[in-house]
Design an enzyme around this catalytic site. Structure first.
Site, PDB file in Angstrom:
ATOM      1  N   ASP A 261       0.879  -1.025  -0.010  1.00 49.29           N
ATOM      2  CA  ASP A 261      -0.150  -0.470   0.120  1.00 49.29           C
ATOM      3  C   ASP A 261       0.861   1.407  -0.254  1.00 49.29           C
ATOM      4  O   ASP A 261       1.369   1.467   0.540  1.00 49.29           O
ATOM      5  CB  ASP A 261      -1.161  -0.075   1.819  1.00 49.29           C
ATOM      6  CG  ASP A 261      -2.075   1.554   1.243  1.00 49.29           C
ATOM      7  OD1 ASP A 261      -2.837   1.481   0.076  1.00 49.29           O
ATOM      8  OD2 ASP A 261      -1.953   2.163   2.374  1.00 49.29           O
ATOM      9  N   GLU A 297       1.190   0.132  -5.154  1.00 45.82           N
ATOM     10  CA  GLU A 297       0.594   0.594  -5.244  1.00 45.82           C
ATOM     11  C   GLU A 297       1.345   1.762  -5.487  1.00 45.82           C
ATOM     12  O   GLU A 297       1.012   2.956  -3.783  1.00 45.82           O
ATOM     13  CB  GLU A 297      -0.498   0.847  -3.996  1.00 45.82           C
ATOM     14  CG  GLU A 297      -1.638   2.302  -5.039  1.00 45.82           C
ATOM     15  CD  GLU A 297      -2.299   3.166  -3.377  1.00 45.82           C
ATOM     16  OE1 GLU A 297      -3.397   3.806  -3.645  1.00 45.82           O
ATOM     17  OE2 GLU A 297      -2.173   2.487  -2.481  1.00 45.82           O
TER      18      GLU A 297
END
Ligand code: CA
Length: 578
Positions: A261, A297
């Protein structure tokens, strides 16, 4: 790019002639193989549900998959509390992949990305309080282990979502550090020997942008997203050791990989430090298991995330193509030429491989932070929703599909709306107990979600309609899975046949392991005929693998092959082999 050159052994197709493929197909008994007639009559290619031809090639157990993103809170509820959970996902595995390729009503996805499942005070759970446990709202460790085992039994890999940029402010690390600072005598400097957790975060007495005040003190802490998500001090050796432990813990349980993330937030405005830390995570995970798959990401410009391939990470989400302003939606809307899409694809494959020859692109169209795509289009929306899915799923690399997009769910505005309950059924089932309990497993959705009105029918109704969005997406994935070269090959645009409204490219495997295919796309709302015989490199592609008919069935147009003339209906796609 492919120019007007003759077909050479190295230049197009590699594993023999069309005859070989026809024979292979016959041997495997797969239906759907048709050949253009030579007497001038157009052959109507099978659509819309239609059969597909299969390459017959063994699909390797590698990183090139079709992945399904599940927002766990909203997918399937197994116990009637209205909250999606791990057992709900287990109850719906037959929908994701029933373990039999080709047949059935499943999506045939071969990898799952679950949003975080760790204990956390929020519904999205990106602010973690314990990285080595399962949130009780989602189930137990035993449930998670059972999910892993059942997925592996069907050839599905499972990715765990890891937010390492920050923890929850309720994480014991932060709580301990905060308590220490609150009780620190006036005028005394903090000492890491007294409280090692002080060094886990970035505390300062100087207020600055992106910092929050620690209640009851004159201390501030870095919290770039919000005060409930304090940024970890990733320079701290103890933090790095904790992260290594977390990776080992889950890899020991059999997790196949990680979705990392917010990697570009690791170090704010310090790309080199961010890259170095990402490399540390990659090396640690791959040191435990060289086959561990990692996807990052990095929501930035393509030039920025492309550079991160140099860390050795397998994949980075391909943001340039995604969302309502991305290349896919722009092409489908008609704002971009078909040639722009195809050439961008060709260029980026080369860009990523220049950073790392082992780079595996991670195309996606939407995710849980983006508005649902059913709201992107006004005119001929259903056809455009379908075509866009194919423009994602027919890309090279590991293609990701966000749950609910395969049935054209709606949801935009605040984040909660983008994470609406999977629309299994319109029946009023309240909070039924998943398929194992006989109910639908419909969830209630995130707290504070608006009433999201759906535009297209629920899953149970789309299963009954051969022309539904669901059936189109299922077919696109089946074509992707049946021809290994689609994910693993290289795109070579056929310039002569590619322009404003049509794009033709050959997907070729440079290592010559897999048979090549030709993909022809009509991105316009009018019929288009492409003369494949006019380009030397495409003339041999006369055997349909499958077609994707994005029409709603209201017109009389078809996708047809007349000799070497390929007619594509509005938004139509044909995949051919030699
Ligand atoms: Ca539940």
């Amino acid at each position: 790019m492919l120019g007007m050159v003759a077909c050479t052994a190295a230049g197009c197709g590699s594993n023999g002639t069309g005859r070989d493929i026809a024979e292979t197909t016959a041997e495997t008994g797969d239906p759907g193989q048709t050949t253009a007639t030579e007497d001038g009559e157009a052959e109507i290619l099978p659509a819309p549900g239609g059969e597909i031809a299969r390459s017959g090639e063994a699909v390797p157990d590698d990183a090139y998959r079709t992945s399904y993103e599940i927002f766990v809170w909203s997918f399937c509820d197994s116990d009637g509390d209205g909250i999606g959970d791990i057992n709900g996902i287990r109850n719906r595995l037959n929908y994701i992949n029933d373990g039999n390729s080709g047949a059935g009503d499943d999506l045939e996805c071969t990898e799952l990305w679950l949003t975080p499942v760790f204990p956390s005070p929020t519904y999205h759970k990106y602010d973690v309080t314990d990285y080595e446990a399962i949130d009780p709202q989602f189930g137990t460790m035993e449930d998670y282990e059972a999910l892993l085992s059942e997925c592996h039994g069907r050839g599905i890999r499972v990715l765990m979502d890891l937010p390492f940029n920050h923890t929850s402010s309720e994480h014991p690390w932060f709580q301990t550090a905060a308590q220490y600072l609150k009780t620190l005598p006036e005028g005394q400097d903090p000492d890491e020997k007294e409280c090692p957790y002080f060094d886990y975060y970035n505390f300062t007495k100087e207020p600055a942008d992106g910092y929050a005040q620690l209640e009851g003190t004159d201390w501030y802490y870095e919290a770039r997203f919000w005060s409930g998500m304090p940024d970890l001090n990733l320079d701290c050796a103890e933090v790095r050791r904790e992260i290594a432990d977390i990776l080992s813990f889950w890899q020991g349980k059999g997790v196949d990989g990680f979705r990392l993330d917010a990697v570009t937030s690791y170090y704010t405005e310090n790309a080199q430090a961010t890259s170095d830390f990402l490399q540390y995570v990659v090396n640690t995970a791959k040191g435990n298991d060289p086959d561990c798959y990692l996807v990052g990401e990095a929501w930035e410009d393509q030039s920025a995330y492309a550079k991160l391939y140099a860390t050795g990470i397998d994949s980075l989400f391909d943001f340039r193509f995604a969302g309502q302003d991305g290349i896919i939606a722009g092409t489908v809307r008609g704002n971009r030429k078909a040639s722009y899409y195809a050439e961008a694809l060709e260029k980026e494959e080369s860009l990523y491989r220049s950073m790392n020859p082992g780079a595996v692109n991670a195309p996606f169209y939407t995710n849980h932070d983006m508005a649902r795509s059913a709201g992107y289009y006004t005119k001929k929306g259903e056809s455009r929703v379908k075509l866009a899915q194919a423009l994602n799923l027919l890309q090279t690399g590991n293609a990701f599909l966000y749950y609910g997009e395969e049935i054209g769910m709606k949801g935009s505005g605040k984040d909660e709306n983008k994470r609406a309950p999977m629309y299994w059924t319109a029946e009023d089932t309240d909070t039924a107990a998943g398929t194992a309990g006989g109910g639908s497993g419909m969830c209630q959705g995130p707290p504070d979600m608006d009433d999201v009105a759906m535009k297209y029918p629920p899953l149970d109704e789309q299963l009954e309609d051969e022309r539904s969005i669901l059936r189109y997406v299922q077919k696109a994935i089946r074509i992707r899975n049946a021809w290994p070269v689609i994910a693993r090959g290289t795109t070579e645009v056929v310039d002569e046949l590619t322009g404003d409204d049509t794009a033709v490219w050959i997907r070729k495997d440079e290592k010559e392991q897999y048979r090549s295919v030709l993909i022809a796309v009509n991105t316009s709302d009018e019929m288009q005929t492409i003369e494949l015989g006019s380009a030397a490199v495409t003339a041999g592609y006369g055997n349909p693998v499958g077609v994707l008919d994005a029409g709603d069935g209201s017109g009389e147009t078809e996708i047809a092959l007349n000799g070497t003339a390929l007619t594509l209906n509005p938004f139509g796609i044909a995949v051919l082999t030699q």
